[in-house]
Design an enzyme around this catalytic site. Structure first.
Site, PDB file in Angstrom:
ATOM      1  N   ILE A 187      24.182  34.275  10.894  1.00  0.00           N
ATOM      2  CA  ILE A 187      24.116  35.397   9.398  1.00  0.00           C
ATOM      3  C   ILE A 187      24.523  33.933   9.184  1.00  0.00           C
ATOM      4  O   ILE A 187      24.763  33.373   7.944  1.00  0.00           O
ATOM      5  CB  ILE A 187      24.480  35.982   9.209  1.00  0.00           C
ATOM      6  CG1 ILE A 187      23.891  37.190  10.564  1.00  0.00           C
ATOM      7  CG2 ILE A 187      24.573  36.970   7.703  1.00  0.00           C
ATOM      8  CD1 ILE A 187      23.536  39.113  10.469  1.00  0.00           C
ATOM      9  N   ARG A 191      31.027  53.159  22.938  1.00  0.00           N
ATOM     10  CA  ARG A 191      31.695  53.693  21.157  1.00  0.00           C
ATOM     11  C   ARG A 191      32.667  53.501  20.991  1.00  0.00           C
ATOM     12  O   ARG A 191      33.071  52.716  20.086  1.00  0.00           O
ATOM     13  CB  ARG A 191      30.631  54.357  20.720  1.00  0.00           C
ATOM     14  CG  ARG A 191      31.008  54.325  18.784  1.00  0.00           C
ATOM     15  CD  ARG A 191      29.900  55.574  18.415  1.00  0.00           C
ATOM     16  NE  ARG A 191      30.643  57.273  18.568  1.00  0.00           N
ATOM     17  CZ  ARG A 191      29.763  57.731  17.938  1.00  0.00           C
ATOM     18  NH1 ARG A 191      29.262  58.347  17.694  1.00  0.00           N
ATOM     19  NH2 ARG A 191      30.653  58.848  18.081  1.00  0.00           N
ATOM     20  N   ASN A 217      36.601  47.250  15.898  1.00  0.00           N
ATOM     21  CA  ASN A 217      36.573  46.272  14.793  1.00  0.00           C
ATOM     22  C   ASN A 217      37.375  47.104  13.841  1.00  0.00           C
ATOM     23  O   ASN A 217      37.368  46.329  12.952  1.00  0.00           O
ATOM     24  CB  ASN A 217      34.617  46.683  14.738  1.00  0.00           C
ATOM     25  CG  ASN A 217      33.612  46.149  14.572  1.00  0.00           C
ATOM     26  OD1 ASN A 217      33.822  45.173  14.130  1.00  0.00           O
ATOM     27  ND2 ASN A 217      33.190  46.453  16.246  1.00  0.00           N
ATOM     28  N   GLN A 226      41.974  43.222   7.288  1.00  0.00           N
ATOM     29  CA  GLN A 226      40.794  43.195   6.400  1.00  0.00           C
ATOM     30  C   GLN A 226      41.050  43.454   4.702  1.00  0.00           C
ATOM     31  O   GLN A 226      41.197  43.055   4.129  1.00  0.00           O
ATOM     32  CB  GLN A 226      39.483  42.353   6.175  1.00  0.00           C
ATOM     33  CG  GLN A 226      38.777  41.820   7.656  1.00  0.00           C
ATOM     34  CD  GLN A 226      37.960  40.812   8.127  1.00  0.00           C
ATOM     35  OE1 GLN A 226      37.209  41.502   7.380  1.00  0.00           O
ATOM     36  NE2 GLN A 226      37.556  39.574   8.572  1.00  0.00           N
ATOM     37  N   ASP A 250      17.425  47.061   5.737  1.00  0.00           N
ATOM     38  CA  ASP A 250      15.888  48.214   6.231  1.00  0.00           C
ATOM     39  C   ASP A 250      15.485  48.973   4.595  1.00  0.00           C
ATOM     40  O   ASP A 250      14.849  48.518   5.060  1.00  0.00           O
ATOM     41  CB  ASP A 250      17.768  49.191   6.815  1.00  0.00           C
ATOM     42  CG  ASP A 250      18.202  48.708   7.665  1.00  0.00           C
ATOM     43  OD1 ASP A 250      18.229  48.159   8.444  1.00  0.00           O
ATOM     44  OD2 ASP A 250      19.734  49.003   7.072  1.00  0.00           O
ATOM     45  N   ARG A 310      12.597  45.977   4.398  1.00  0.00           N
ATOM     46  CA  ARG A 310      11.980  45.517   6.278  1.00  0.00           C
ATOM     47  C   ARG A 310      10.720  46.805   5.837  1.00  0.00           C
ATOM     48  O   ARG A 310       9.192  46.827   5.909  1.00  0.00           O
ATOM     49  CB  ARG A 310      12.691  46.550   7.209  1.00  0.00           C
ATOM     50  CG  ARG A 310      13.039  44.852   8.337  1.00  0.00           C
ATOM     51  CD  ARG A 310      14.472  45.367   9.092  1.00  0.00           C
ATOM     52  NE  ARG A 310      15.150  44.412   9.565  1.00  0.00           N
ATOM     53  CZ  ARG A 310      16.417  44.660  10.177  1.00  0.00           C
ATOM     54  NH1 ARG A 310      16.936  45.745  10.510  1.00  0.00           N
ATOM     55  NH2 ARG A 310      16.468  43.847  11.112  1.00  0.00           N
ATOM     56  N   HIS A 355      23.221  52.466   8.721  1.00  0.00           N
ATOM     57  CA  HIS A 355      22.683  51.430   9.116  1.00  0.00           C
ATOM     58  C   HIS A 355      22.356  51.425  10.537  1.00  0.00           C
ATOM     59  O   HIS A 355      22.762  50.928  11.498  1.00  0.00           O
ATOM     60  CB  HIS A 355      22.893  50.264   8.696  1.00  0.00           C
ATOM     61  CG  HIS A 355      22.383  48.393   9.526  1.00  0.00           C
ATOM     62  ND1 HIS A 355      21.826  48.216   9.222  1.00  0.00           N
ATOM     63  CD2 HIS A 355      22.947  48.563  10.283  1.00  0.00           C
ATOM     64  CE1 HIS A 355      21.129  47.124   9.500  1.00  0.00           C
ATOM     65  NE2 HIS A 355      21.708  46.959  10.815  1.00  0.00           N
TER      66      HIS A 355
HETATM   67  P1  NAI Z   1      27.447  36.350  15.786  1.00  0.00           P
HETATM   68  O1  NAI Z   1      28.385  36.440  16.639  1.00  0.00           O
HETATM   69  O2  NAI Z   1      26.536  34.972  15.977  1.00  0.00           O
HETATM   70  O3  NAI Z   1      28.639  35.726  14.327  1.00  0.00           O
HETATM   71  C1  NAI Z   1      29.965  36.527  13.706  1.00  0.00           C
HETATM   72  C2  NAI Z   1      30.886  34.946  13.307  1.00  0.00           C
HETATM   73  O4  NAI Z   1      32.321  36.734  13.434  1.00  0.00           O
HETATM   74  C3  NAI Z   1      31.650  34.883  14.980  1.00  0.00           C
HETATM   75  O5  NAI Z   1      31.588  33.190  14.505  1.00  0.00           O
HETATM   76  C4  NAI Z   1      33.179  35.264  15.043  1.00  0.00           C
HETATM   77  O6  NAI Z   1      33.937  34.197  15.405  1.00  0.00           O
HETATM   78  C5  NAI Z   1      33.224  35.614  13.802  1.00  0.00           C
HETATM   79  N1  NAI Z   1      34.752  36.437  14.155  1.00  0.00           N
HETATM   80  C6  NAI Z   1      34.367  37.776  15.262  1.00  0.00           C
HETATM   81  N2  NAI Z   1      35.452  38.623  14.223  1.00  0.00           N
HETATM   82  C7  NAI Z   1      36.446  37.840  13.008  1.00  0.00           C
HETATM   83  C8  NAI Z   1      37.522  38.417  11.867  1.00  0.00           C
HETATM   84  N3  NAI Z   1      38.194  38.898  12.745  1.00  0.00           N
HETATM   85  N4  NAI Z   1      37.367  37.076  11.397  1.00  0.00           N
HETATM   86  C9  NAI Z   1      36.488  36.449  11.105  1.00  0.00           C
HETATM   87  N5  NAI Z   1      35.440  35.820  11.856  1.00  0.00           N
HETATM   88  C10 NAI Z   1      35.291  36.215  12.203  1.00  0.00           C
HETATM   89  O7  NAI Z   1      27.254  37.451  14.486  1.00  0.00           O
HETATM   90  P2  NAI Z   1      25.975  37.607  13.313  1.00  0.00           P
HETATM   91  O8  NAI Z   1      24.475  37.102  13.736  1.00  0.00           O
HETATM   92  O9  NAI Z   1      26.235  36.230  12.101  1.00  0.00           O
HETATM   93  O10 NAI Z   1      25.694  38.985  12.855  1.00  0.00           O
HETATM   94  C11 NAI Z   1      27.346  39.094  12.057  1.00  0.00           C
HETATM   95  C12 NAI Z   1      27.393  40.443  12.475  1.00  0.00           C
HETATM   96  O11 NAI Z   1      26.144  41.231  11.356  1.00  0.00           O
HETATM   97  C13 NAI Z   1      26.842  41.553  13.676  1.00  0.00           C
HETATM   98  O12 NAI Z   1      27.789  42.437  13.468  1.00  0.00           O
HETATM   99  C14 NAI Z   1      25.475  41.577  13.910  1.00  0.00           C
HETATM  100  O13 NAI Z   1      25.489  42.721  14.349  1.00  0.00           O
HETATM  101  C15 NAI Z   1      24.990  42.082  11.849  1.00  0.00           C
HETATM  102  N6  NAI Z   1      23.829  42.008  11.555  1.00  0.00           N
HETATM  103  C16 NAI Z   1      24.376  43.405  10.749  1.00  0.00           C
HETATM  104  C17 NAI Z   1      22.713  43.365   9.721  1.00  0.00           C
HETATM  105  C18 NAI Z   1      22.559  44.891   8.367  1.00  0.00           C
HETATM  106  O14 NAI Z   1      21.712  45.026   8.377  1.00  0.00           O
HETATM  107  N7  NAI Z   1      23.905  45.199   8.280  1.00  0.00           N
HETATM  108  C19 NAI Z   1      21.265  42.803  10.491  1.00  0.00           C
HETATM  109  C20 NAI Z   1      21.891  41.730  10.816  1.00  0.00           C
HETATM  110  C21 NAI Z   1      22.872  41.281  11.756  1.00  0.00           C
END
Ligand code: NAI
Length: 327
Positions: free
Chosen positions: A16, A98, A105, A112, A159, A162, A187
């Site tokens: 993302i 969970r 998290n 943070q 959402d 979508r 979500h």
């Molecule tokens: P990704 O796994 O490609 O990237 C996540 C990044 O966060 C990684 O580079 C990781 O090193 C980094 N990270 C982990 N812990 C960290 C910390 N403490 N401080 C800074 N960086 C940290 O995942 P992606 O695809 O980018 O998704 C990110 C999140 O967004 C996931 O939790 C996913 O489920 C969520 N998401 C939420 C959506 C929504 O509609 N609210 C939609 C799509 C994804």
């Protein structure tokens, strides 16, 4: 020249992040007159990858990009931050309970929240994207007692978008013809995409689509779209999630249009029977700078049951993070 807005993106080296940073730097989020200073926060092992992304950002020669810092320390990353996009999170892996997910998290969103409390700018706006987004926002807000609670939000705009796309396709209309759609609750798969107040070119959506389609197709398609994307693409939604994050902040800062609302996870004030303090998705408007929950909507019986079910899940998540000592 105006002072650059400091935008901190966590998880900057993730998928993302890669779809998000270039659009922020191009001006898509804060507009063509607002320079931005980017802070990329990553875990130490992903700092090098984030530095690679920073090199590419440099190579775009964006006129609005005033600077980039790549950091692995939350205090430094949120010092003076105006807009924080909390994308980095610990995903659920096979066999993870969970409680384990919430604990992992909590270990991210508690420090943070504390760092935001300690050093962010007075006008700080926080959008949590990383899942479980609502509860991660709840945890962060709980650890930022000096920041007004309404500055912490969770993303349900994807959402919402979508739902717009599904209703437009079904009614042979354009997304821009639709008003007053709502995503309620968490979500997650329990979310409630609600078209009972929606209109399509001024006509009630409920007159254009049959209840069977709403129950059997519309609601599950929107709620399970994330899984369908993974199935088709072999990776989770990234560009559409980044786009929704841009939309969320853009609407927050510039306002909703006069005859519409959008959806966002915001801290409940008790509206619509959602317990005060929970981060739940509501119909919201902004006049530029602050969200307001749309008051006084009629909620029919079927909607009530679906909202209650999703809010019950949020209550369970809150109880779980309390039991784990995360808040
Ligand atoms: P990704 O796994 O490609 O990237 C996540 C990044 O966060 C990684 O580079 C990781 O090193 C980094 N990270 C982990 N812990 C960290 C910390 N403490 N401080 C800074 N960086 C940290 O995942 P992606 O695809 O980018 O998704 C990110 C999140 O967004 C996931 O939790 C996913 O489920 C969520 N998401 C939420 C959506 C929504 O509609 N609210 C939609 C799509 C994804």
């Amino acid at each position: 020249d105006p002072t650059p807005v400091v935008v901190t993106v966590t998880g900057a080296a993730g998928q993302i992040g890669y779809a998000l940073l270039f659009r922020i730097a191009s001006g898509a989020m804060l507009g063509p007159d607002t320079p931005v200073r980017l802070r990329l926060l990553e875990v130490p092992q992903a700092v090098q990858a984030a530095e690679g992304t920073a090199m590419e950002l440099d190579d775009c020669a964006f006129p609005l990009l005033a600077g980039i810092d790549v950091l692995d320390d939350a205090r430094a990353a949120f010092d003076g931050t105006n807009v924080a996009l909390l994308v980095g999170a610990r995903p659920r892996t096979a066999g993870m309970e969970r409680g384990d997910l919430l604990s992992a998290n909590g270990g991210i969103f508690k420090p943070q929240g504390e760092a935001i409390n300690a050093g962010a700018a007075d006008d700080i706006k926080v959008l949590v994207v990383g899942n479980p987004a609502n509860t991660n926002a709840y945890i962060a807000a709980a650890h930022a007692p000096d920041v007004p609670k309404d500055r912490f939000t969770a993303m349900t705009r994807l959402d919402h978008n979508r739902a717009l796309a599904q209703l437009a396709a079904r009614t042979g209309s354009h997304v821009d013809d639709i008003r007053h759609l709502t995503i309620w609750g968490n979500h997650s798969a329990t979310q409630y995409p609600d078209l009972t107040h929606a209109t399509v070119r001024g006509t009630a959506a409920t007159e254009l689509v049959d209840p069977e389609w709403v129950e059997r197709t519309f609601i599950p398609t929107v709620a399970k779209r994330g899984a369908a994307i993974i199935e088709a693409r072999g990776a989770s939604s990234a560009a559409s999630a980044a786009n929704a994050a841009i939309d969320h902040v853009h609407t927050w800062v510039t306002g909703t249009r006069a005859d519409d609302w959008t959806s966002a996870g915001v801290v409940s004030d008790g509206s619509y029977g959602v317990p005060e303090g929970l981060v739940s998705s509501f119909p919201v408007t902004s006049t530029g700078g602050a969200w307001a929950i749309v008051p006084g909507l009629e909620v029919d019986e079927a909607s009530r049951a679906r909202i209650d079910a999703s809010v019950a899940e949020l209550v369970e998540e809150r109880e779980a993070v309390r039991a784990l000592g995360l808040v």
